[in-house]
Design an enzyme around this catalytic site. Structure first.
Site, short mmCIF file in Angstrom:
data_model
loop_
_atom_site.label_atom_id
_atom_site.label_comp_id
_atom_site.label_asym_id
_atom_site.label_seq_id
_atom_site.Cartn_x
_atom_site.Cartn_y
_atom_site.Cartn_z
N ARG A 264 11.81 -1.40 10.57
CA ARG A 264 10.35 -1.31 11.87
C ARG A 264 11.39 -1.95 13.01
O ARG A 264 10.65 -3.19 12.81
CB ARG A 264 9.58 -1.29 11.32
CG ARG A 264 8.99 -0.14 10.23
CD ARG A 264 8.35 0.28 8.95
NE ARG A 264 6.83 -0.75 10.17
CZ ARG A 264 5.43 -0.26 9.48
NH1 ARG A 264 5.90 0.51 8.25
NH2 ARG A 264 4.63 -0.31 10.10
N LYS B 296 1.11 -1.06 0.01
CA LYS B 296 0.21 0.15 -0.27
C LYS B 296 0.98 0.98 0.12
O LYS B 296 1.03 2.62 -0.74
CB LYS B 296 -0.75 -0.17 1.46
CG LYS B 296 -2.25 -1.02 1.85
CD LYS B 296 -2.86 -0.94 2.67
CE LYS B 296 -1.74 -1.17 3.79
NZ LYS B 296 -1.55 -2.60 4.11
N ARG C 170 11.89 -5.75 4.69
CA ARG C 170 12.02 -4.65 4.54
C ARG C 170 12.74 -3.44 5.48
O ARG C 170 12.94 -3.70 5.58
CB ARG C 170 10.47 -4.15 4.82
CG ARG C 170 9.85 -3.02 4.51
CD ARG C 170 8.75 -2.19 4.12
NE ARG C 170 7.73 -2.09 5.41
CZ ARG C 170 6.41 -2.04 5.88
NH1 ARG C 170 5.76 -1.78 4.86
NH2 ARG C 170 6.31 -2.79 6.93
N ARG D 295 0.54 -8.99 13.71
CA ARG D 295 0.03 -7.93 12.62
C ARG D 295 -1.01 -8.52 12.25
O ARG D 295 -2.05 -8.19 11.32
CB ARG D 295 0.80 -7.18 12.21
CG ARG D 295 1.33 -5.98 13.40
CD ARG D 295 2.66 -5.59 12.64
NE ARG D 295 2.88 -4.42 11.44
CZ ARG D 295 4.10 -4.36 10.38
NH1 ARG D 295 4.60 -4.83 10.44
NH2 ARG D 295 3.14 -3.65 9.60
N ARG E 211 -8.43 0.71 9.23
CA ARG E 211 -8.35 -0.08 9.62
C ARG E 211 -9.46 -0.77 10.17
O ARG E 211 -9.20 -2.52 10.54
CB ARG E 211 -7.21 0.12 10.28
CG ARG E 211 -5.86 -1.22 9.78
CD ARG E 211 -5.57 -0.56 10.85
NE ARG E 211 -3.57 -0.61 10.50
CZ ARG E 211 -2.30 -0.65 9.56
NH1 ARG E 211 -2.39 0.81 9.43
NH2 ARG E 211 -1.63 -0.96 9.96
#
Ligand code: AMP
Length: 217
Positions: A160, A13, A127, A171, A88
């Site tokens: 992160r 996203k 990432r 998550r 969300r």
């Protein structure tokens, strides 16, 4: 253009929202980025949010709606935006609907980017993000030219905290329980378009531009 990008963490996203912003000039609004900034600034909202974010849990709806109410009142994103990571939950979605209704506006597109869990784990674990400009990299699929350094602004890249393997699974569970119901919510409103998110960045961008009816993508 008022767009919501929906999909699990790691669906792409943020990457796609940045491309939309760069090519169409529609402001990219990421609740995750806004919250991470609040955390690093040690603001009151940041201090509250950090306890949830580090565990991969959702920040409470009232905090998020307050934050987004302010953000979407800003001059540059009152009428046009690409929302990434918001809404969300169902209460956030109805809060957004109310906020827009008061201004005589509504959402135009909700794009649901679908990616299976195993691919998500691979993407998120690799990432890396630039501490300064926020540019995203992937250790395998899109590495920087110099390890640990941003190609654009030459600052450090970091992983992160919530991209560690244990937190990724948490998550994803939170996504299934609290965010996935938004797929039906928006489908019932006739706004939902599904995008197959398993391809390279350019291909997915093409699918998104097509769904938005943007010519020359
Ligand atoms: P993201 O960068 O979108 O993956 O968001 C990182 C973290 O910020 C999430 O795991 C949540 O803890 C928090 N967060 C971001 N957006 C929201 C939201 N709309 N509602 C609640 N928590 C959020």
């Amino acid at each position: 253009m008022r767009v919501v990008l929906l999909g699990p963490p790691g669906a792409g996203k943020g990457t796609q929202a940045k491309l939309l912003e760069g090519q169409l000039g529609v402001p990219h609004v990421s609740t995750g980025d806004i919250l991470r900034k609040a955390v690093s600034d040690k603001s009151p909202i940041g201090k509250k949010a950090a306890q949830y974010m580090d565990k991969g849990k959702l920040v409470p709806d009232n905090l998020i709606l307050e934050l987004m109410g302010k953000q979407l009142s800003r001059e540059n994103c009152r009428d046009d935006f690409v929302l990434d990571g918001f809404p969300r939950t169902i209460p956030q979605a109805s809060g957004l609907e109310e906020l827009l209704k008061k201004r005589g506006l509504q959402l135009e597109h909700v794009l649901f980017i679908q990616v299976p869990l195993d691919a998500i784990i691979r993407r998120l674990a690799g990432r890396r993000t630039c501490r300064n400009c926020g540019k995203l990299y992937h250790l395998v699929f899109d590495p920087p030219s110099r390890e640990g350094i941003c190609d654009g602004c030459h600052n450090d890249l970091y992983q992160r905290k919530d991209d560690k393997k244990e937190t990724i699974a948490a998550r994803h569970d939170v996504y299934q329980a609290q965010t996935a119901p938004l797929v039906d919510y928006y489908r019932e409103r006739g706004l939902l378009q599904e995008i197959d998110g398993q391809a390279n960045v350019e291909e997915i961008k093409g699918r998104i531009f097509q769904a938005l009816g943007v010519v020359g993508a």
